[in-house]
Scaffold this motif. Structure first.
Motif, PDB file in Angstrom:
ATOM      1  N   ASP A  46       0.856  -1.182   0.000  1.00  0.00           N
ATOM      2  CA  ASP A  46       0.000   0.000   0.000  1.00  0.00           C
ATOM      3  C   ASP A  46       0.899   1.242   0.000  1.00  0.00           C
ATOM      4  O   ASP A  46       1.834   1.326   0.786  1.00  0.00           O
ATOM      5  CB  ASP A  46      -0.894  -0.005   1.247  1.00  0.00           C
ATOM      6  N   PRO A  47       0.632   2.218  -0.874  1.00  0.00           N
ATOM      7  CA  PRO A  47       1.487   3.421  -0.915  1.00  0.00           C
ATOM      8  C   PRO A  47       1.608   4.121   0.429  1.00  0.00           C
ATOM      9  O   PRO A  47       2.655   4.690   0.741  1.00  0.00           O
ATOM     10  CB  PRO A  47       0.783   4.314  -1.950  1.00  0.00           C
ATOM     11  N   ARG A  48       0.551   4.060   1.242  1.00  0.00           N
ATOM     12  CA  ARG A  48       0.634   4.691   2.555  1.00  0.00           C
ATOM     13  C   ARG A  48       1.618   3.942   3.455  1.00  0.00           C
ATOM     14  O   ARG A  48       2.322   4.559   4.263  1.00  0.00           O
ATOM     15  CB  ARG A  48      -0.754   4.751   3.194  1.00  0.00           C
ATOM     16  N   GLY A  49       1.656   2.641   3.311  1.00  0.00           N
ATOM     17  CA  GLY A  49       2.639   1.864   4.069  1.00  0.00           C
ATOM     18  C   GLY A  49       4.060   2.197   3.647  1.00  0.00           C
ATOM     19  O   GLY A  49       4.968   2.292   4.478  1.00  0.00           O
ATOM     20  N   VAL A  50       4.258   2.408   2.352  1.00  0.00           N
ATOM     21  CA  VAL A  50       5.583   2.780   1.850  1.00  0.00           C
ATOM     22  C   VAL A  50       6.006   4.131   2.418  1.00  0.00           C
ATOM     23  O   VAL A  50       7.157   4.326   2.825  1.00  0.00           O
ATOM     24  CB  VAL A  50       5.588   2.796   0.308  1.00  0.00           C
ATOM     25  N   LEU A  93       5.034   5.479   5.240  1.00  0.00           N
ATOM     26  CA  LEU A  93       5.373   5.295   6.652  1.00  0.00           C
ATOM     27  C   LEU A  93       6.769   4.679   6.806  1.00  0.00           C
ATOM     28  O   LEU A  93       7.542   5.065   7.688  1.00  0.00           O
ATOM     29  CB  LEU A  93       4.325   4.419   7.334  1.00  0.00           C
ATOM     30  N   PHE A  94       7.080   3.727   5.927  1.00  0.00           N
ATOM     31  CA  PHE A  94       8.415   3.117   5.969  1.00  0.00           C
ATOM     32  C   PHE A  94       9.488   4.169   5.695  1.00  0.00           C
ATOM     33  O   PHE A  94      10.518   4.212   6.377  1.00  0.00           O
ATOM     34  CB  PHE A  94       8.502   1.981   4.952  1.00  0.00           C
ATOM     35  N   LYS A  95       9.261   5.011   4.707  1.00  0.00           N
ATOM     36  CA  LYS A  95      10.233   6.063   4.401  1.00  0.00           C
ATOM     37  C   LYS A  95      10.413   7.007   5.585  1.00  0.00           C
ATOM     38  O   LYS A  95      11.533   7.485   5.850  1.00  0.00           O
ATOM     39  CB  LYS A  95       9.787   6.837   3.159  1.00  0.00           C
ATOM     40  N   HIS A  96       9.330   7.276   6.289  1.00  0.00           N
ATOM     41  CA  HIS A  96       9.419   8.124   7.475  1.00  0.00           C
ATOM     42  C   HIS A  96      10.303   7.470   8.529  1.00  0.00           C
ATOM     43  O   HIS A  96      11.074   8.155   9.231  1.00  0.00           O
ATOM     44  CB  HIS A  96       8.018   8.377   8.027  1.00  0.00           C
ATOM     45  N   LEU A  97      10.212   6.164   8.647  1.00  0.00           N
ATOM     46  CA  LEU A  97      11.088   5.445   9.577  1.00  0.00           C
ATOM     47  C   LEU A  97      12.544   5.485   9.110  1.00  0.00           C
ATOM     48  O   LEU A  97      13.462   5.614   9.929  1.00  0.00           O
ATOM     49  CB  LEU A  97      10.642   3.984   9.696  1.00  0.00           C
ATOM     50  N   VAL A  98      12.755   5.356   7.813  1.00  0.00           N
ATOM     51  CA  VAL A  98      14.119   5.393   7.272  1.00  0.00           C
ATOM     52  C   VAL A  98      14.815   6.690   7.664  1.00  0.00           C
ATOM     53  O   VAL A  98      15.999   6.706   8.018  1.00  0.00           O
ATOM     54  CB  VAL A  98      14.103   5.218   5.742  1.00  0.00           C
ATOM     55  N   ALA A  99      14.085   7.780   7.621  1.00  0.00           N
ATOM     56  CA  ALA A  99      14.664   9.084   7.963  1.00  0.00           C
ATOM     57  C   ALA A  99      15.158   9.133   9.400  1.00  0.00           C
ATOM     58  O   ALA A  99      15.970   9.999   9.751  1.00  0.00           O
ATOM     59  CB  ALA A  99      13.632  10.184   7.722  1.00  0.00           C
ATOM     60  N   GLN A 100      14.694   8.202  10.237  1.00  0.00           N
ATOM     61  CA  GLN A 100      15.083   8.186  11.648  1.00  0.00           C
ATOM     62  C   GLN A 100      15.956   6.985  11.997  1.00  0.00           C
ATOM     63  O   GLN A 100      16.153   6.681  13.172  1.00  0.00           O
ATOM     64  CB  GLN A 100      13.828   8.145  12.525  1.00  0.00           C
ATOM     65  N   SER A 101      16.443   6.302  10.990  1.00  0.00           N
ATOM     66  CA  SER A 101      17.163   5.051  11.219  1.00  0.00           C
ATOM     67  C   SER A 101      18.587   5.134  10.681  1.00  0.00           C
ATOM     68  O   SER A 101      18.965   6.092  10.002  1.00  0.00           O
ATOM     69  CB  SER A 101      16.409   3.883  10.571  1.00  0.00           C
ATOM     70  N   ASP A 102      19.361   4.108  10.999  1.00  0.00           N
ATOM     71  CA  ASP A 102      20.768   4.056  10.603  1.00  0.00           C
ATOM     72  C   ASP A 102      21.049   2.979   9.568  1.00  0.00           C
ATOM     73  O   ASP A 102      21.909   3.154   8.707  1.00  0.00           O
ATOM     74  CB  ASP A 102      21.633   3.788  11.843  1.00  0.00           C
ATOM     75  N   VAL A 103      20.349   1.841   9.676  1.00  0.00           N
ATOM     76  CA  VAL A 103      20.645   0.682   8.842  1.00  0.00           C
ATOM     77  C   VAL A 103      19.335   0.058   8.377  1.00  0.00           C
ATOM     78  O   VAL A 103      18.368  -0.018   9.145  1.00  0.00           O
ATOM     79  CB  VAL A 103      21.465  -0.372   9.631  1.00  0.00           C
ATOM     80  N   THR A 137      12.944  -6.876  -5.753  1.00  0.00           N
ATOM     81  CA  THR A 137      11.762  -6.737  -4.892  1.00  0.00           C
ATOM     82  C   THR A 137      11.657  -5.333  -4.315  1.00  0.00           C
ATOM     83  O   THR A 137      10.584  -4.711  -4.348  1.00  0.00           O
ATOM     84  CB  THR A 137      11.798  -7.776  -3.763  1.00  0.00           C
ATOM     85  N   LEU A 138      12.741  -4.820  -3.765  1.00  0.00           N
ATOM     86  CA  LEU A 138      12.689  -3.482  -3.174  1.00  0.00           C
ATOM     87  C   LEU A 138      12.399  -2.424  -4.233  1.00  0.00           C
ATOM     88  O   LEU A 138      11.672  -1.458  -3.977  1.00  0.00           O
ATOM     89  CB  LEU A 138      13.993  -3.164  -2.453  1.00  0.00           C
ATOM     90  N   GLU A 139      12.952  -2.607  -5.429  1.00  0.00           N
ATOM     91  CA  GLU A 139      12.659  -1.664  -6.514  1.00  0.00           C
ATOM     92  C   GLU A 139      11.170  -1.674  -6.832  1.00  0.00           C
ATOM     93  O   GLU A 139      10.564  -0.608  -7.047  1.00  0.00           O
ATOM     94  CB  GLU A 139      13.471  -2.029  -7.767  1.00  0.00           C
ATOM     95  N   SER A 140      10.574  -2.853  -6.852  1.00  0.00           N
ATOM     96  CA  SER A 140       9.143  -2.942  -7.181  1.00  0.00           C
ATOM     97  C   SER A 140       8.284  -2.286  -6.106  1.00  0.00           C
ATOM     98  O   SER A 140       7.180  -1.812  -6.391  1.00  0.00           O
ATOM     99  CB  SER A 140       8.730  -4.408  -7.361  1.00  0.00           C
ATOM    100  N   LEU A 141       8.795  -2.235  -4.878  1.00  0.00           N
ATOM    101  CA  LEU A 141       8.065  -1.593  -3.789  1.00  0.00           C
ATOM    102  C   LEU A 141       8.360  -0.097  -3.695  1.00  0.00           C
ATOM    103  O   LEU A 141       7.699   0.625  -2.926  1.00  0.00           O
ATOM    104  CB  LEU A 141       8.428  -2.252  -2.456  1.00  0.00           C
TER     105      LEU A 141
END
Length: 814
Positions: free
Chosen positions: A465-469, A471-481, A490-494
């Protein structure tokens, strides 16, 4: 060969490693050098013993050549006070000291007093510096026997079978690198350095096929102890191998889609077309009959045709390749998996490049192994010691990891980081559950998942779901790895591949792992461990030499646990670079290449002496007697590994064989090898009337490497493991009993891992949404209703509440 500009961008550029290991675990220093460290090999007068270790090519040791590429060499007289002072000065400038000196030598030489607190000293020995086995002499065979590996290798009804190569030492070297780099990262963040006691014996128990660790998805969540309590498995029903016109292929039929592809391939008139056979448990009841049909279908077809057709139909399949075929394989050629290595006198061989890619470039062979003393003039200025603000800290406290990993390699990597203090958030979805969550009894928690995901948090998130993506990006901005071991693409398709994530957070570190790598003609093939082993030659090598179809790797899940350690070490290196430069990066591991790298010396020999790399069974190749021997009891065995004249004389003394000592035919290793069968018969006659432990103790008491074959149900009572605190207890909600689980990867000045339960699916979704994503209650409820966020089910909430109402176990506390 060297490219200084490329080396400067490698993650360990600027790190200095002093190696005084006398040829012990040389792969550890080699990996650190691959990653850009300046690794200085200290050699005694005349050079290391490994410089003459067979096999040789025109007098050059192929082991030394492959394990010491990229290093420097200094020759010192370790009995000369002036040279000892030179060594002390080098220690003053080192960041990491690899030490395999005899017990007490550092103290006697005065060097122990020069080990400053911020220096990471990594002691590398076969059994560690403490415990009743500390004085034991090891060998690859001894370590595999006492590490619980040998008992499960081979075929039911036959003697156990040693795996090919030197997997105990080669895999332990990477765990040692993980320990050393974790400690370096800790020092760089205010922690203490100090002395780490690393045991190859314990590493073997943790890496190859751990009895208390994660098992593959085909295990249905069961532990290794449940799967192989005592004996060896019957011949190949699990991951069957089928002969064909010009070789053999292996298939893996695990999920319903894969069976549907195979069923259609068999035609529409076979007896197993009923949709009920999509169930693995149902299929396994008639697996012999199914395999007979597949064997008939494949018999007259060629390997290339079968692999292509299997890929087209969605059936995971791979050729059972031989080493010479691996060296010329199109996929490995396209990836430059093998590179040229100069051997001197104009000779050149082919060797696996190394283990990982960093930012799309191989971190591997740049320079040939050094000539003895080639760098005698090197001088290191005294290292700047960082301030120790938090001496007793777990290394990765403060690091946030988003874990998209699945099955064994994915689970293990996140767990290793969580053990050492990282906050690891497992991002998962009920629509595409991690295979480790599956169990034969359909419980929401399996033993295997608990072992592989202890200490993590679970975020249920729909990335379809684009909204899930978002939210994931928002987490990436606060993460290290970010961790992933999905099939490439697979990741490209998402919409969350590295190029996207690095725009969100420029210093993010992504670690991806896949069966055949993220580029190359077969990169997007379905990959499973058994297929990776087949495609790299390991399966063909892991068989009884006298049996054409005696393949014996059906229970191992190598290289999954091993690949996780390689990735973890590379992540630690990338974090060190980020701290130094502000730059993140991408760590990419091809699991097939991790296998190739463990067999580097053998592939190098195959490249210069075609036909040399073959199944070798249990007999040692370079001295005798060295083999597996029967002992008193039912299916009881020991290994004996004579190496050199001194051990030969000691063996003769224990066995009271003065006739052997006086036999001129047996005074050299070559002579003993020529009469190996005769010697083995004599040793077997002696061992048959003794228990494996009695044989071990008698021979080890005289310095002869010998080991008893331990089974998984014997490990918990092993006195060495008990003395060194190898096991901990995991109290896991959802399971009937506590689990024995592994403790730290080495003894040293770090807190022990926090042994916390593994999460249920979505257990921490709501709190992560509130704490990190800033989703208010109303929006959270809407996202839950629409399936974007997936919290734990009411059944899980009740189970957790029940667990919380009981006594909080000490291991679960901070």
């Amino acid at each position: 060969m060297d490219n200084p500009t490329a080396q400067a961008t490698l993650p360990l550029s600027g790190i200095r490693v002093l190696e005084l290991t006398f040829g012990h675990l040389e792969g550890c220093g080699r990996f650190l050098a691959d990653l850009g460290a300046e690794v200085l090999l200290v050699e005694p007068k005349g050079g290391l013993p490994s410089r003459t270790r067979p096999p040789l090519k025109d007098g050059v040791s192929l082991h030394f050549a492959s394990h010491n590429a990229n290093k420097l060499s200094v020759e010192l007289d370790l009995d000369d006070p002036a040279d000892l002072e030179r060594l002390a000065a080098l220690l003053d400038g080192a960041d990491l000291f690899l030490d395999s000196t005899p017990t007490g030598w550092l103290e006697r030489s005065g060097l122990a007093a020069r080990l400053r607190p911020q220096l990471v000293t990594l002691s590398l020995t076969d059994f560690g510096r403490s415990g009743p086995y500390a004085p034991f002499a090891g060998s690859n065979a001894v370590l595999l026997a006492m590490g619980g590996v040998l008992a499960r290798s081979g075929i039911k009804g036959s003697s156990p079978l040693l795996p090919p190569g030197e997997l105990a030492y080669e895999t332990a070297a990477m765990q040692a690198a993980w320990v050393g780099l974790s400690a370096l990262w800790n020092v760089s963040n205010g922690g203490a350095g100090g002395y780490f006691d690393f045991s190859v014996h314990e590493a073997t128990l943790q890496i190859l096929d751990p009895g208390m660790g994660v098992t593959g998805s085909a295990a249905g969540g069961r532990s290794a102890l449940e799967l192989a309590p005592r004996g060896r498995p019957p011949l190949g029903n699990g991951y069957p191998i089928f002969a064909c016109r010009d070789g053999a292929v292996r298939i893996c039929l695990l999920n319903p889609r894969q069976w549907q592809g195979m069923s259609a391939w068999l035609g529409d008139d076979h007896p197993f077309t009923d949709p009920a056979f999509a169930s693995l448990s149902r299929r396994f009841k008639v697996i012999r009959e199914i395999n007979a049909l597949i064997a008939e279908l494949f018999r007259e077809r060629g390997v290339a045709e079968l692999v292509a057709e299997g890929q087209r139909r969605g059936v995971p399949i791979a050729a059972v390749s031989r080493p010479q075929e691996v060296l010329r394989d199109e996929h490995f050629r396209a990836r430059d998996s093998f590179v040229d290595l100069p051997l001197g006198n104009g000779a050149v061989g082919r060797v696996p490049f190394g283990f990982v890619e960093i930012d799309g470039q191989q971190a591997g062979v740049r320079n040939a192994a050094p000539e003895l003393g080639a760098d005698n003039g090197v001088q290191w200025s005294a290292a700047t010691s960082p301030t120790m603000s938090q001496p007793m800290r777990r290394p990765f406290v403060g690091i946030r990891v988003l874990d998209l990993g699945v099955i064994v390699a994915g689970a293990e990597l996140g767990r290793l980081l969580a053990d050492q203090g990282a906050e690891v958030i497992k991002v998962e979805s009920g629509a595409y559950p991690d295979g480790l969550r599956q169990s034969l009894d359909n419980r929401p928690m399996s033993i295997s998942f608990a072992q592989g995901s202890r200490g993590k948090r679970s975020l249920g998130l729909n990335l379809r779901d684009p909204r899930g993506v978002e939210l994931f990006k928002h987490l990436v901005a606060q993460s290290d790895v970010v961790l992933s071991n999905f099939k490439p693409g697979t990741l490209e398709s998402l919409g969350i591949d590295y190029e996207v994530l690095v725009r969100i957070k420029p210093d993010i570190i992504m670690a991806d792992s896949s069966a055949l790598g993220n580029h190359g003609p077969l990169s997007r093939s379905m990959g499973y461990g058994p297929l990776v082993r087949a495609s790299t030659g390991l399966t063909w090598l892991w068989r009884y030499p006298e049996l054409d179809e005696g393949y014996s790797d059906s229970t191992t899940i190598f290289p999954d646990h091993f690949a996780a350690r390689v990735s973890a070490a590379a992540i630690a290196a990338a974090l060190l670079r980020r701290q130094r430069t502000g730059r993140g990066g991408r760590v990419s591991l091809c699991q097939a290449e991790s296998i190739l790298a463990t067999l580097a010396s053998d592939f190098l020999e195959e490249s210069v002496a075609p036909g040399s790399f073959v199944p070798r069974g249990n007999r040692d190749r370079f001295d005798a007697p060295g083999n597996l021997f029967p002992c008193a009891g039912d299916d009881e065995w020991c290994v004996v590994s004579v190496n050199g004249d001194a051990q030969w004389r000691a063996l003769c003394e224990v066995l009271e064989r003065d006739d052997w000592l006086g036999d001129p035919r047996l005074v050299s290793s070559a002579g003993r090898l020529a009469h190996a069968a005769e010697l083995e018969a004599g040793v077997a006659e002696w061992t048959r009337s003794r228990s494996p432990v009695e044989v071990r103790n008698l021979l080890q008491g005289h310095g002869v490497p010998a080991g008893d074959m331990l089974r998984l149900d014997q490990l918990a009572a092993d006195p060495q493991l008990q003395a060194r605190g190898f096991f901990r207890t995991l109290h896991q909600p959802g399971l009937d009993a506590p689990l024995l689980t592994e403790n730290a990867p080495a003894l040293g000045p770090l807190p022990e891992p926090r042994i916390r339960p593994a999460p249920f699916l979505g257990q921490h979704t709501l709190e992560i949404a509130a704490e990190l994503l800033g989703v208010d209650a109303a929006n959270c409820a809407e996202l839950v209703r629409e399936g974007v966020l997936e919290p734990a089910s009411s059944e899980i909430e009740a189970l957790l509440a029940d667990a919380a109402s009981r006594t909080l176990e000490p291991e679960a506390q901070p």
